[in-house]
Scaffold this motif. Structure first.
Motif, short mmCIF file in Angstrom:
data_model
loop_
_atom_site.label_atom_id
_atom_site.label_comp_id
_atom_site.label_asym_id
_atom_site.label_seq_id
_atom_site.Cartn_x
_atom_site.Cartn_y
_atom_site.Cartn_z
N ALA A 93 -37.44 28.03 67.43
CA ALA A 93 -38.35 28.54 68.46
C ALA A 93 -38.01 29.97 68.84
CB ALA A 93 -38.29 27.63 69.70
N VAL A 121 -40.24 17.88 73.74
CA VAL A 121 -41.35 18.76 73.40
C VAL A 121 -40.86 20.20 73.45
CG1 VAL A 121 -43.64 19.60 74.06
CG2 VAL A 121 -43.08 17.18 74.33
N CYS A 122 -41.13 20.93 72.40
CA CYS A 122 -40.80 22.36 72.37
C CYS A 122 -42.04 23.13 71.94
CB CYS A 122 -39.64 22.62 71.40
SG CYS A 122 -39.09 24.36 71.43
N GLN A 123 -42.46 24.02 72.79
CA GLN A 123 -43.66 24.83 72.52
C GLN A 123 -43.25 26.30 72.56
OE1 GLN A 123 -47.17 25.22 75.40
NE2 GLN A 123 -47.98 23.80 73.87
N ASN A 124 -43.61 27.04 71.55
CA ASN A 124 -43.21 28.44 71.49
C ASN A 124 -44.31 29.34 70.93
OD1 ASN A 124 -41.82 27.01 68.90
ND2 ASN A 124 -42.61 29.02 68.34
N SER A 125 -44.22 30.60 71.29
CA SER A 125 -45.14 31.59 70.74
C SER A 125 -44.79 31.83 69.27
CB SER A 125 -45.01 32.92 71.50
OG SER A 125 -45.20 32.73 72.88
N PHE A 132 -46.20 17.88 64.91
CA PHE A 132 -46.27 19.28 65.30
C PHE A 132 -47.69 19.80 65.09
CE2 PHE A 132 -45.45 19.42 60.77
CZ PHE A 132 -46.24 20.47 60.32
N THR A 141 -49.58 29.51 68.95
CA THR A 141 -48.73 28.53 69.64
C THR A 141 -48.30 27.43 68.68
OG1 THR A 141 -49.85 28.93 71.75
CG2 THR A 141 -48.55 26.91 71.55
N THR A 201 -46.25 23.83 68.56
CA THR A 201 -45.77 22.75 69.42
C THR A 201 -45.12 21.66 68.59
OG1 THR A 201 -47.58 23.17 71.00
CG2 THR A 201 -46.40 21.07 71.19
N LYS A 228 -43.25 17.89 68.83
CA LYS A 228 -43.08 16.72 69.70
C LYS A 228 -42.30 15.66 68.95
CE LYS A 228 -45.68 13.78 72.91
NZ LYS A 228 -47.02 13.45 73.45
#
Length: 292
Positions: free
Chosen positions: A195, A225-229, A275, A281, A283, A285
């Protein structure tokens, strides 16, 4: 030499077996799975098998060259796993030292801040900043083991240094997951490393890089959950993520080792991984049953 000898004497099946074995060994050697000294020992063993085949005129003895290679490949695999564990322990030790150093600084400054609050009036901005400062560290310590707290804190500081906005939402302590501490550090570390790399690459385009990481337990299931640009990913990259064919988004000859490690840990604990990569974006999970 052995392969050439077998082809010359028309033992083609043995030649193919030796060729496959040689390629596997050469690839493994280049990956650095075991020390160079092991390669020297293997070379001596191979020469002995070749000499035995030559002087006895028994081509089948050449197959004996395969057994040392298989043994060394197996030992090399265990060596690599042990090396990864040692590196994780060293990395985690450094993270804990950084966290403890920050706590010492916090304790050293506590009296000064307490005095300022006790005798000062007003200064709402100062109080707000002070509260945020202590809350940043408190979120890593709350119910977490030292190892996980150190890991989370190290990425918090790394994000600050890189100009990345990293937000945690830890509703249930990650330390409570049914994984060993080594697996937890590896899982969290690889997720946040990926990320961070993506967010930094996104930041290079002139935009703010963001990462959101959360952990909660719901109905006996742990949910990460990891969400990144991210910059838009190529379709071939998306199709290979979290597979043995995964390639690093860093480009070049890098392999997506981190994503493979994540998938291996999730599968080991009968979890699921999904994912999505939509526009800018990404994401991830992960769901893991709370079964120890």
């Amino acid at each position: 030499m052995a392969i050439t000898s077998m082809v010359w004497t028309h033992h083609y099946i043995i030649s193919v077996l030796l060729l496959v074995c040689a390629i596997s060994h050469f690839y493994t050697y280049l990956q650095g799975y075991y020390p160079p000294s092991w390669g020297k020992v293997l070379a001596v063993l191979q020469i002995c098998w070749l000499a035995a085949s030559y002087f006895t005129n028994e081509a089948l003895l050449t197959l004996g060259m395969i057994f040392p290679v298989v043994a060394f490949l197996y030992i090399g695999k265990n060596q690599r796993k042990q090396q990864e564990q040692n590196e994780a322990i060293i990395r985690n030790h450094e993270q804990q030292l950084a966290l403890m150093d920050e706590l010492r600084k916090q304790r050293h400054d506590f009296k000064a801040h307490a005095t300022a609050l006790m005798y000062g009036t007003g200064h709402d901005d100062y109080k707000t900043e002070l509260q945020k400062h202590f809350a940043d560290v408190d979120q890593f310590l709350k119910n977490e083991s030292n190892i996980i707290a150190g890991t989370l804190y190290s990425y918090h500081k790394k994000a600050e240094q890189q100009g990345i906005k990293l937000d945690y939402n830890i509703q249930h302590a990650i330390s409570g997951m049914p994984l060993s501490e080594y697996e937890l550090v590896s899982l969290i570390g690889n997720i946040l490393d990926n990320a961070m790399d993506a967010a930094c690459e996104y930041k290079d385009t002139g935009k703010q890089g963001n990462i959101f990481f959360s952990c909660r337990k719901q109905s006996g299931i742990w949910i990460l959950v990891c969400q990144n640009s991210t910059v838009p990913l190529q379709n071939e990259t998306i199709e290979c993520i979290f597979t043995k064919r995964s390639q690093s988004t860093k480009g070049g000859t890098h392999e997506g080792i981190g994503t493979q490690q994540i998938m291996n840990i999730v599968k080991k604990h009968d979890g699921t991984l999904d994912f999505t990569a939509i526009d800018e974006t990404f994401t991830l999970k992960i769901k893991i049953p709370d079964v120890k």
